[in-house]
Every structure is written in C-alpha cells, then in structure tokens.
Design a protein around this motif. Sequence first.
Motif, mmCIF file in Angstrom:
data_model
loop_
_atom_site.group_PDB
_atom_site.id
_atom_site.type_symbol
_atom_site.label_atom_id
_atom_site.label_comp_id
_atom_site.label_asym_id
_atom_site.label_seq_id
_atom_site.Cartn_x
_atom_site.Cartn_y
_atom_site.Cartn_z
ATOM 1 N N PRO A 26 -18.167 50.365 -49.239
ATOM 2 C CA PRO A 26 -19.368 49.347 -49.426
ATOM 3 C C PRO A 26 -20.827 49.921 -49.084
ATOM 4 O O PRO A 26 -21.872 49.507 -49.530
ATOM 5 C CB PRO A 26 -18.878 47.909 -48.641
ATOM 6 C CG PRO A 26 -17.459 48.027 -48.655
ATOM 7 C CD PRO A 26 -17.183 49.576 -48.641
ATOM 8 N N GLY A 27 -20.475 50.826 -47.923
ATOM 9 C CA GLY A 27 -21.836 51.420 -47.576
ATOM 10 C C GLY A 27 -22.711 52.511 -48.427
ATOM 11 O O GLY A 27 -23.831 52.754 -48.255
ATOM 12 N N ARG A 28 -21.809 52.771 -49.242
ATOM 13 C CA ARG A 28 -22.411 53.782 -50.408
ATOM 14 C C ARG A 28 -23.282 53.037 -51.175
ATOM 15 O O ARG A 28 -23.094 51.938 -51.813
ATOM 16 C CB ARG A 28 -21.230 54.533 -51.043
ATOM 17 C CG ARG A 28 -21.703 55.438 -51.991
ATOM 18 C CD ARG A 28 -20.613 56.085 -52.727
ATOM 19 N NE ARG A 28 -20.873 57.039 -53.545
ATOM 20 C CZ ARG A 28 -20.755 56.671 -55.000
ATOM 21 N NH1 ARG A 28 -20.560 55.336 -55.481
ATOM 22 N NH2 ARG A 28 -21.120 57.362 -56.066
ATOM 23 N N LEU A 62 -21.282 43.222 -53.322
ATOM 24 C CA LEU A 62 -21.758 44.062 -52.429
ATOM 25 C C LEU A 62 -22.205 43.484 -51.314
ATOM 26 O O LEU A 62 -21.543 44.162 -49.889
ATOM 27 C CB LEU A 62 -22.747 44.965 -52.949
ATOM 28 C CG LEU A 62 -23.033 46.248 -52.135
ATOM 29 C CD1 LEU A 62 -21.546 47.267 -51.848
ATOM 30 C CD2 LEU A 62 -23.945 47.227 -52.671
ATOM 31 N N VAL A 63 -23.068 42.644 -51.148
ATOM 32 C CA VAL A 63 -23.369 41.961 -49.649
ATOM 33 C C VAL A 63 -22.292 41.281 -49.120
ATOM 34 O O VAL A 63 -22.265 41.474 -47.793
ATOM 35 C CB VAL A 63 -24.540 41.165 -50.333
ATOM 36 C CG1 VAL A 63 -24.886 40.181 -48.976
ATOM 37 C CG2 VAL A 63 -26.009 41.747 -50.603
ATOM 38 N N ARG A 64 -21.261 40.571 -49.658
ATOM 39 C CA ARG A 64 -20.238 39.885 -49.249
ATOM 40 C C ARG A 64 -19.643 40.898 -48.470
ATOM 41 O O ARG A 64 -18.963 40.818 -47.456
ATOM 42 C CB ARG A 64 -19.453 39.087 -50.462
ATOM 43 C CG ARG A 64 -18.143 38.559 -49.850
ATOM 44 C CD ARG A 64 -17.724 37.553 -50.731
ATOM 45 N NE ARG A 64 -17.420 38.190 -52.191
ATOM 46 C CZ ARG A 64 -16.299 39.061 -52.450
ATOM 47 N NH1 ARG A 64 -15.278 39.244 -51.764
ATOM 48 N NH2 ARG A 64 -16.255 39.433 -53.616
ATOM 49 N N LEU A 65 -19.185 42.130 -49.240
ATOM 50 C CA LEU A 65 -18.191 43.154 -48.708
ATOM 51 C C LEU A 65 -18.944 43.864 -47.538
ATOM 52 O O LEU A 65 -18.388 44.105 -46.351
ATOM 53 C CB LEU A 65 -18.022 44.180 -49.798
ATOM 54 C CG LEU A 65 -17.021 43.966 -51.034
ATOM 55 C CD1 LEU A 65 -16.926 45.016 -51.947
ATOM 56 C CD2 LEU A 65 -15.684 43.479 -50.499
ATOM 57 N N ARG A 66 -20.174 44.288 -47.630
ATOM 58 C CA ARG A 66 -20.742 44.925 -46.600
ATOM 59 C C ARG A 66 -21.048 43.958 -45.239
ATOM 60 O O ARG A 66 -20.649 44.315 -44.142
ATOM 61 C CB ARG A 66 -22.481 45.280 -46.773
ATOM 62 C CG ARG A 66 -22.411 46.386 -47.820
ATOM 63 C CD ARG A 66 -23.984 46.661 -48.345
ATOM 64 N NE ARG A 66 -23.971 48.000 -49.018
ATOM 65 C CZ ARG A 66 -25.164 48.369 -49.465
ATOM 66 N NH1 ARG A 66 -26.045 47.822 -49.346
ATOM 67 N NH2 ARG A 66 -25.020 49.581 -50.271
ATOM 68 N N LEU A 67 -21.429 42.610 -45.361
ATOM 69 C CA LEU A 67 -21.377 41.903 -44.235
ATOM 70 C C LEU A 67 -20.004 41.612 -43.443
ATOM 71 O O LEU A 67 -19.952 41.406 -42.525
ATOM 72 C CB LEU A 67 -22.068 40.473 -44.588
ATOM 73 C CG LEU A 67 -23.700 40.793 -44.933
ATOM 74 C CD1 LEU A 67 -24.460 39.462 -45.248
ATOM 75 C CD2 LEU A 67 -24.327 41.331 -43.688
#
Length: 291
Positions: A26-28, A62-67
């Motif tokens: 997710p950080g990529r 992506l936001v959900r995964l990152r947070l």
Amino acid sequence: MPLKPATRLDYGARIARSMALLARDPGRVTSLEELAAEAAFSPYHFHRIYRMMSGETPAETLVRLRLHQAASELIRGSAPVEKVARKAGYSGAASFTRAFRAAHGIPPAAYRARGGSGAVLRCSATPREDSSMHDVTIRELPPLRLAMIGHSGDYQRISAAFDRLEAWARARGLTGPETRFFGIYHDDPHSVAREALRSEAALTVPASAQGDDDVRIVDMPALRVAALRFQGPYAELECGYDALYRDWLPGSGEEPETLPAMEEYLNDCKALPPTEWLTDIMVPLKARVPA
C-alpha cells in the motif's frame, strides 16, 4: 443494460487482480495505468468498473489499506511517526497526520500514546454481577454456508483476501444487505511466527453457491460461542482477545471447542470511519453437559 453473468465473473476476477496489486504494498505509488493494465482494462473505463465491482474507488481502497497498516504499526511498533507515515505511502508526517486524524479522530502520536481508540462494548443488556464477566455474551451461532479465501501471514493484511472475496461474490450477485462477513483465525499471533499465521476471509452465501479457483464453500454447523463486542479499528482487536482469554475464560467455567476463534464484522468499513467499526470476537465453546 445489465452485464451478462459470464461478463460479471470475468470483470470480478480482473478487478480482484488490481485489488491484490494495491494490497501487495500500500505504501507504493501505483499509477492508474498499472492498475488498469493489471485488470486488462482501458484506463478510460477502469475507474467505473472498479467502483462497480468493489463498492469503492481505487483511491478509497488505497487510503483504507494505508491507514490500517499505519494504525497497526503505531500499536505494535515503536518507529517514529515520520517513518510510519513514509512506510504507509505519505510524503511526510503532516499529510499523514491530517489523513489519520480525519479517519480516527485523533493524531497518530496521541493514538499511540493512548494505545488506540477502540473500546470493548457490552453485548448484553443484563450484565452479570461480576464486572469482569459482563462484557461477554454466550449465544448460539446458527448453521452458515460460507465462501472462504485462505490467507497466510500477518493477520493485519487479511483485508486483501476480503477484497478479493467480495469482488468474487459481487460478480456472482451473491452479496446483499443480509450478507455476513467473518474472519477465522487458527493461530495465536503471540506464539506463531507472523509469516506462518493461518486465517480465512469468509462471507455468507446462499445454499446454491458453488466455489471455484481459490474460493471454497464450507457448511459450518451451529456453534455455541462466547462473544465480545469491540468498537474501533481492526488493528486493535488483539486487546479484545486478551479480555476473552485472560480475563473471562479462566473464571467462566466454560471449555473452548476444538475450533478456531472467529470475528464477525458487523458494519461496513468502507462507509464508516475506523472509530465506528463494530466487531464481535467469538470463541467456540463446548456444549454444556447436563448436571
């Protein structure tokens, strides 16, 4: 015109590949062109098809995964907030703090200092006299037909399996307001190496549902379970297990069944902030032997 069944199945499988690409790291920074190519769609149409099949946009996924990843890092690790932010794909602590506060209601440093933002809730309106017991309800879970996708490794990354499973079910018209979502967890993350942990993402399906590829169908019998309700981010659920196994079970007079622990996710993590997510943590129990 509605999509033909075969087309929906094809679209669901292709969008699941894009979701897996996002979940891998997710950080990529993953471009629209990469995501569309992974699903073999034109970039001009990819966004609409992704939203139709997943219920959210790629950016929201992506936001959900990152947070979620960041919350887990803050709870479990000691890395500086700046490092957590960059690992989760944010350019710096300021942008990360804004996004984290919007989702969790508090900045990441305060979240870490408090040990999270969630809380164990009472499942019953009639708590027992012993205050150490009143958060747990013993109840019957009815027989369920479940579609499952297995997940190996860190429990905090099982969301990728749920995304794939939901895309599979949506493509087959198997999801609706009555659909229930479960996680099944075989191992103790404090005792088993993270990479060796075993779990399954599961959702309820009609009796006619059939599995394929990596989705299997399991008919689960009725179970007697001890359930504890937790409100808050999934990254914090381990404290609910502590309350069940350390505080409640030894004094309960109950014996756990030879089945893995389960979680039922009671509301939509795509529509609500993490502070409002509700989860029932469940331990299957042996039947009571009549005196």
